[in-house]
Design an enzyme around this catalytic site. Structure first.
Site, PDB file in Angstrom:
ATOM      1  N   ASP A   1       0.863  -1.170   0.000  1.00 49.44           N
ATOM      2  CA  ASP A   1       0.000   0.000   0.000  1.00 49.44           C
ATOM      3  C   ASP A   1       0.909   1.233   0.000  1.00 49.44           C
ATOM      4  OD1 ASP A   1      -1.790   2.009   0.634  1.00 49.44           O
ATOM      5  OD2 ASP A   1      -2.941   0.748   2.016  1.00 49.44           O
TER       6      ASP A   1
ATOM      7  N   ASP B   1      -3.030   2.383  -5.999  1.00 53.92           N
ATOM      8  CA  ASP B   1      -1.948   2.431  -5.014  1.00 53.92           C
ATOM      9  C   ASP B   1      -1.825   1.191  -4.140  1.00 53.92           C
ATOM     10  OD1 ASP B   1      -4.334   2.934  -3.735  1.00 53.92           O
ATOM     11  OD2 ASP B   1      -3.498   4.393  -2.349  1.00 53.92           O
ATOM     12  N   GLU B   2      -2.546   0.127  -4.476  1.00 54.32           N
ATOM     13  CA  GLU B   2      -2.431  -1.100  -3.682  1.00 54.32           C
ATOM     14  C   GLU B   2      -2.296  -2.301  -4.601  1.00 54.32           C
ATOM     15  OE1 GLU B   2      -5.439  -1.828  -0.744  1.00 54.32           O
ATOM     16  OE2 GLU B   2      -5.605   0.300  -0.244  1.00 54.32           O
TER      17      GLU B   2
END
Length: 444
Positions: free
Chosen positions: A20, A114-115
């Site tokens: 993350d 973003d993960e």
DNA sequence: TCTGGGGTCCTAGGACCC
DNA sequence: TCTGGGGTCCTAGGACCC
């Protein structure tokens, strides 16, 4: 609980990794403008109806969080810098991020920009341990993207994700840390640790479900682990009940899915000033249809189901949808269906949001848009719209391809539809002369 | 403190078919 | 003439995730 830090897990103990990126959008903005460093920076809507999408750690120190209304964030932090967001830029970073993960293993599944979840099992033959993989990833993301991230390791997605949350600055539980920025919940700690989390920490438990659970006297994961599933199902539905009870017991069957089929695609907008006339709403339909049509063609797909969503000033929402016997990806065809749907709605309340979504995809090459010999019932707007849409889809195919080609070569704003310009109060003449190639001029 | 924009999945009811 | 039950598709709404 034991006070000694956990040992490094084996691949069998921690096959799943979750990364993350920290404060992703805000961090990218700071990288692109170093003068922002050390200041409370957010990305989000600055207007009255805006919300925060991403907050730097400076901003978070003032209590600013993502999903918070911007007016509230400003109240908490008067010096807050709210930037509008440059999603093309974030996508570039995201691609780089995925590239780094891909170098580790192709068995990964992105979650938003973003993960990422990764299945590490294919690394067995290389003798790579999960902690090595996590360190490598963090190091490369730091060096090549200059971004910070947290990594969680677990025996399933549930624990990997819960662990990565524990890796964040200011949250760190040292019993769980196996390396800098890397967290793993060992089998000895697992059961006791998850039992102490609030129900809200579980995937799928949002504000509404949390409230329902609280009303049932279920506040902690340990409460959920003991509850009768059938009783829970009566309040939450069968699927949710089964999922939550399983999670509470540490069970999660979800696999890392590398290729997920896109199922729907759309565009919506909350207006700074709500729309009060039918004409305004219909005009926005055409605008949204243009965005969605281009996205569909970018994906090489056509959609059979078109939906519109309206949200009114009282925050009530409503949706209308229509499934066609054929797929469309043409702006006018989408506009025709969307406008007919909008016309079927009572618009006596001001409209704060309009959304247009496309689903039930077909491959463009599989689409059969035969000319219809159906008799259209006079006065039936929906059927008229469907036939209108069919005509647009059939007749404008080659024109559409030509326009897309021009957009690809000269930029998105290089060509427009005359009626759009007229509706924006612009003159057609602007298409000539210096604007012929859009504001950026011809590309290459 | 009052809620964006990109998506996903689940539920429930009705229509229609066999 | 009235009836059952299962499957599939469509519509509408709700909740969640990042």
């Amino acid at each position: 609980m034991s006070n000694s830090p956990a040992e490094s897990p084996s691949l069998e103990e921690a096959p799943i990794l979750h990364v993350d990126l920290d404060a992703f959008f805000a961090s990218v903005e700071i990288l692109d403008d170093p003068s922002l460093r050390g200041k409370p920076v957010c990305v989000g809507g600055a207007a009255e109806r805006g919300v925060i999408a991403s907050a730097s750690y400076e901003a978070r120190r003032h209590g600013v969080k993502s999903a918070m209304p911007s007016v509230v964030a400003r109240r908490l932090c008067p010096d807050l810098i709210i930037l509008p967001g440059r999603f093309d830029r974030y996508e570039e970073y995201s691609h780089q991020f995925h590239g780094v993960v891909n170098d580790l293993t192709p068995d990964y599944e992105p979650l938003g920009l973003d993960e990422v979840f990764a299945d590490l099992r294919s690394l067995r033959r290389l003798g790579v341990r999960p902690l090595d993989a996590a360190r490598e990833l963090r190091g490369r993301i730091r060096e090549e993207l200059q971004l910070e991230c947290g990594v969680g390791l677990g025996r399933n997605k549930l624990f990997a994700k819960l662990a990565s949350k524990q890796s964040k600055p200011h949250v760190v539980d040292h019993q769980l840390v196996v390396g800098e920025g890397v967290v793993w919940v060992s089998p000895e700690l697992e059961e006791r640790w998850i039992a102490e989390l609030p129900v809200r920490a579980l995937w799928g438990v949002g504000p509404q479900t949390a409230t329902k659970l609280h009303q049932l006297g279920l506040r902690w994961v340990r409460d959920l682990a003991k509850v009768d599933e059938e009783t829970l199902a009566r309040h939450l539905g069968a699927a949710m009940a089964a999922t939550l009870v399983a999670y509470a017991r540490g069970e999660d069957e979800r696999t890392v899915t590398v290729h997920r089929e896109l199922k729907s695609l759309g565009h919506d907008q909350t207006f700074a000033i709500s729309l009060t006339s039918l004409e305004e709403v219909l005009s926005q339909c055409r605008h949204h249809a243009g965005v969605v049509a281009r996205a569909l063609r970018g994906q090489g797909r056509v959609a059979r189901t078109i939906s519109v969503v309206l949200r009114f000033d009282d925050l009530e929402s409503l949706s209308r949808s229509q499934t066609l016997p054929f797929g469309i990806d043409d702006e006018s065809a989408l506009t025709s269906v969307a406008q007919a749907l909008v016309r079927s709605v009572d618009l006596s309340r001001p409209v704060r949001l309009l959304g247009l979504y496309a689903s039930s995809f077909l491959e463009r090459s599989d689409n059969q848009v035969q000319l219809s010999f159906d008799v259209v019932t006079e006065g039936d707007r929906r059927n008229e719209a469907i036939e209108q849409s069919r005509e647009y889809q059939v007749s404008s195919a080659s024109l559409r391809d030509a326009l897309d080609d021009i957009r690809r070569r000269y930029g998105a704003s290089s060509v427009g539809v005359a009626s759009d310009l007229a509706s924006q109060g612009l003159r057609i003449e602007r298409q000539r002369g210096s604007h012929a190639f859009g504001p950026e001029g011809p590309v290459k």
